[in-house]
Scaffold this motif. Sequence first.
Motif, mmCIF file in Angstrom:
data_model
loop_
_atom_site.group_PDB
_atom_site.id
_atom_site.type_symbol
_atom_site.label_atom_id
_atom_site.label_comp_id
_atom_site.label_asym_id
_atom_site.label_seq_id
_atom_site.Cartn_x
_atom_site.Cartn_y
_atom_site.Cartn_z
ATOM 1 N N MET A 217 25.882 -8.348 -8.494
ATOM 2 C CA MET A 217 25.126 -7.094 -8.388
ATOM 3 C C MET A 217 23.671 -7.287 -8.832
ATOM 4 O O MET A 217 22.757 -6.678 -8.287
ATOM 5 N N ASN A 218 23.487 -8.136 -9.829
ATOM 6 C CA ASN A 218 22.123 -8.396 -10.294
ATOM 7 C C ASN A 218 21.323 -9.179 -9.263
ATOM 8 O O ASN A 218 20.119 -8.962 -9.095
ATOM 9 N N GLU A 219 22.014 -10.069 -8.574
ATOM 10 C CA GLU A 219 21.337 -10.915 -7.589
ATOM 11 C C GLU A 219 20.993 -10.140 -6.311
ATOM 12 O O GLU A 219 19.982 -10.422 -5.655
ATOM 13 N N TYR A 220 21.849 -9.155 -5.986
ATOM 14 C CA TYR A 220 21.656 -8.364 -4.752
ATOM 15 C C TYR A 220 21.651 -6.880 -5.135
ATOM 16 O O TYR A 220 22.691 -6.214 -5.088
ATOM 17 N N PRO A 221 20.501 -6.343 -5.487
ATOM 18 C CA PRO A 221 20.468 -4.993 -6.065
ATOM 19 C C PRO A 221 20.872 -3.871 -5.110
ATOM 20 O O PRO A 221 21.134 -2.761 -5.557
ATOM 21 N N ASP A 222 20.940 -4.146 -3.808
ATOM 22 C CA ASP A 222 21.319 -3.058 -2.891
ATOM 23 C C ASP A 222 22.831 -2.938 -2.697
ATOM 24 O O ASP A 222 23.297 -2.078 -1.952
ATOM 25 N N HIS A 224 26.869 -2.127 -3.236
ATOM 26 C CA HIS A 224 27.672 -1.031 -3.779
ATOM 27 C C HIS A 224 28.684 -1.614 -4.766
ATOM 28 O O HIS A 224 28.962 -2.801 -4.739
ATOM 29 N N GLY A 260 26.197 2.381 -11.629
ATOM 30 C CA GLY A 260 24.897 2.868 -11.170
ATOM 31 C C GLY A 260 25.062 3.864 -10.044
ATOM 32 O O GLY A 260 26.160 4.346 -9.777
ATOM 33 N N ARG A 262 25.160 3.598 -6.950
ATOM 34 C CA ARG A 262 26.036 3.242 -5.826
ATOM 35 C C ARG A 262 27.441 2.855 -6.288
ATOM 36 O O ARG A 262 28.104 2.059 -5.635
ATOM 37 N N SER A 263 27.863 3.409 -7.432
ATOM 38 C CA SER A 263 29.210 3.113 -7.939
ATOM 39 C C SER A 263 30.157 4.243 -7.561
ATOM 40 O O SER A 263 29.860 5.410 -7.819
#
Length: 453
Positions: A217-222, A224, A260, A262-263
């Motif tokens: 998730m940190n590497e790909y912020p977009d 879900h 966040g 998108r959770s």
Amino acid sequence: MTPTLYRAAFMHTPSSPFTDADALHIQQDGGLLVNGGVIVDTGDFASMKTAHPEAQVSDLKGGVLLPGFIDTHVHYPQVRMIGGLGRPLLEWLEHVTLPEEARLQDHTYARAVAKDFLHGLRCNGTTTALVFGSHFKEAVDIFFEEAAGTGLRTVAGQVVSDRMLRPELHTTPELAYSEGKALIEKWNGKGRARYAVTPRFSLSASEGILDACAALMNEYPDLHFTSHINENVREVQTVRELFPGSLDYLDTYDRAGLLGRRSVLAHSVHTSGRELGQMAAHSCTAAHCPCSNSALGSGLFPLKKHLNAGVHVALGTDVGGGTGFSMLKEGLQAYFMQQLLGDDGVSLTPAHLLYLSTRAGAEALDMHDHIGDFSVGKAFDAVWLNPPEGSTLQAILGHAESPSETLAALYANGTQADVAQVWVGGDEVYARAEGASSSQLTPAQRQSPVMAS
Ligand SMILES: Nc1nc2[nH]cnc2c(=O)[nH]1
Ligand SMILES: [Zn+2]
């Protein structure tokens, strides 16, 4: 490109009926002008026809056009075991669900299941779904391939776990990261596909697996994020024992940095006040799955507590804990369960049911600028509900005295048989084999679709 002017009785909820008394918008003889898959103008049919004489008219007279349904919690590997009734969650997982999920190791089987699953979505009018994938990377790859072929919008991911399931369904933090990364690189943002990081639930996920999820998730912020939370009291108790350092179930995800905007957390039946406050603070969504909660005896969803805490709520079918793909049935069951809660329940109107099964899902997926209602600028994702000639629902709609009654009748009586046609981004993704639809009647034979005049 010649635009298409869809003539239909349509209804949609561009805002939330939980906060806006006028959220339900209705056009009894409406026009939706679609160009390049996007709604470019709307209004009553007569004025739309005058304003856009060049448009090609597609006449959907009979029945009602709604925004495509958005299912925010549904399991791809579970389509073939819908109906495994009679067991609570953990026994149901062990004896019914996980043996079937293990079969997706076989690629031929996985592809056949993916086809069954995607067909189930689209023939029920679901145009977008947040999909729990398989534990097997190849089966997830196959799912995305098949989904691309249908034109549906899917947000999906590999399910990861490293304990308490079956050995063949377990992975390691290293593999969870590397396989997830490969799938993300291949599918996230490709066409109508998006990727969701998906630890199954904290009961089957060590802190190491949750950390691997957070690394993605940190590497790909977009991306879900989706998982389960507080579904069943035995499950909640076991999670408490497995994570002695966490405040509660939500905290197991929160500490890992997974929560966040998108959770989407499925079920949330036994969620505490502290957890609700934190879910609201992180702008998470609770995916309410009323058929599943009933079938597995998980409990009555505390909708009022979620709304009072400011937690966004959408609907999910939770196939195969749930009993099918119909978001109409899911809406009705949500209504029933709130009724059963008495003063602790929320009295849901037909407008609430429509919102929960369409626009609320778009908000949950952070796609509400693009889908979820029929406002200008939105993609034409739509389901045309047109009951077969001679059906009870057709008789009811013919005598409904208000649009609200019509909408209530659709939720109370509508089934897959009433789904006549479905579009995603203007592309037809499903059309019922005809023979029985009232659309085949001459215009003079048709009754007013929204209200008997
Ligand atoms: N309803 C439901 N709850 C779960 N919790 C963990 N896995 C599952 C599942 O497959 N279905
Ligand atoms: Zn589930």
